[in-house]
Design a protein around this motif. Structure first.
Motif, mmCIF file in Angstrom:
data_model
loop_
_atom_site.group_PDB
_atom_site.id
_atom_site.type_symbol
_atom_site.label_atom_id
_atom_site.label_comp_id
_atom_site.label_asym_id
_atom_site.label_seq_id
_atom_site.Cartn_x
_atom_site.Cartn_y
_atom_site.Cartn_z
ATOM 1 N N ASN A 60 -67.739 -25.111 58.112
ATOM 2 C CA ASN A 60 -66.489 -25.501 57.454
ATOM 3 C C ASN A 60 -65.691 -24.316 56.922
ATOM 4 O O ASN A 60 -64.468 -24.319 57.006
ATOM 5 C CB ASN A 60 -66.758 -26.505 56.331
ATOM 6 N N THR A 97 -67.020 -33.033 63.506
ATOM 7 C CA THR A 97 -66.589 -33.240 62.130
ATOM 8 C C THR A 97 -65.058 -33.399 62.086
ATOM 9 O O THR A 97 -64.358 -33.034 63.026
ATOM 10 C CB THR A 97 -67.003 -32.043 61.253
ATOM 11 N N GLN A 99 -63.083 -31.726 60.207
ATOM 12 C CA GLN A 99 -62.513 -30.373 60.204
ATOM 13 C C GLN A 99 -62.336 -29.859 61.624
ATOM 14 O O GLN A 99 -61.322 -29.255 61.951
ATOM 15 C CB GLN A 99 -63.432 -29.409 59.433
#
Length: 197
Positions: A60, A97, A99
């Motif tokens: 992330n 994800t 993100q």
């Protein structure tokens, strides 16, 4: 020079046992032979690399604020990040994800590079520059006409009326021109009368 190298290679190959020589007959081109590995080694390495690249999510912190950092990243890092995202997109998108999905969409379709927004005030600068160039072109036009020679005598109204009379006498263009029935145009007349000097 060529003969000594062949003799050295022949001496080495005769000194080497047959079990030490590998066969690379499956390699397609001569240049590929230089870096070739046996087929068993190739098969064992390739699936592990692709599986490792596509199964693990990208960190992330790497993707955080990519919209603000993308333009500042060096081209090599941009390419590496895009390749990682491309590998991640090969798996099921439910495994990605949020993100990663956002970063992939923004890198592919975001307003950067050729799709970036123009800077503020650019439209006004363009308008001012175009107005300046128009003013310069009008000035050049009038400057050229100020120093030009007078118009030729064929551009006078009298000459053009004489051309009309000649066209009627010779019946020029009888279908839709000056000699046709019911013609109401000016014919060749397009200039003001000649100035008396």
């Amino acid at each position: 020079m060529f003969a000594p190298s062949i003799s050295r290679a022949a001496a080495r190959s005769s000194a080497m046992p047959m079990s030490a020589i590998r066969s690379y007959r499956t390699v397609s081109s001569p240049m590929a032979c230089l870096n070739a590995r046996p087929q068993a080694e190739k098969k064992s390495i390739a699936p592990q690399q692709t599986r490792a690249a596509s199964e693990h999510a990208i960190a992330n912190p790497t993707l955080a604020g990519i919209e603000k950092r993308w333009e500042a990243l060096p081209p090599q890092e941009q390419a590496d990040l895009w390749m990682q995202l491309r590998d991640r997109m090969k798996v099921d998108w439910h495994q990605m994800t949020i993100q990663e999905k956002k970063a992939a969409y923004w890198i592919a379709f975001g307003p950067h590079g050729p799709r970036s927004q123009p800077p503020k005030g650019e439209g006004l600068k363009i308008f001012i520059k175009v107005a300046q160039l128009c003013a310069v072109s009008v000035g050049v036009f009038y400057l050229v006409h100020a120093f030009a020679k007078p118009q030729p005598k064929t551009m006078s109204k009298e000459w053009q009326e004489a051309s009309n009379e000649y066209a009627l006498r010779e019946k020029m263009n009888p279908l839709y021109g000056i000699s046709s029935e019911g013609y109401e145009g000016k014919g060749f007349v397009q200039s003001p009368p000649l100035e008396k000097s």
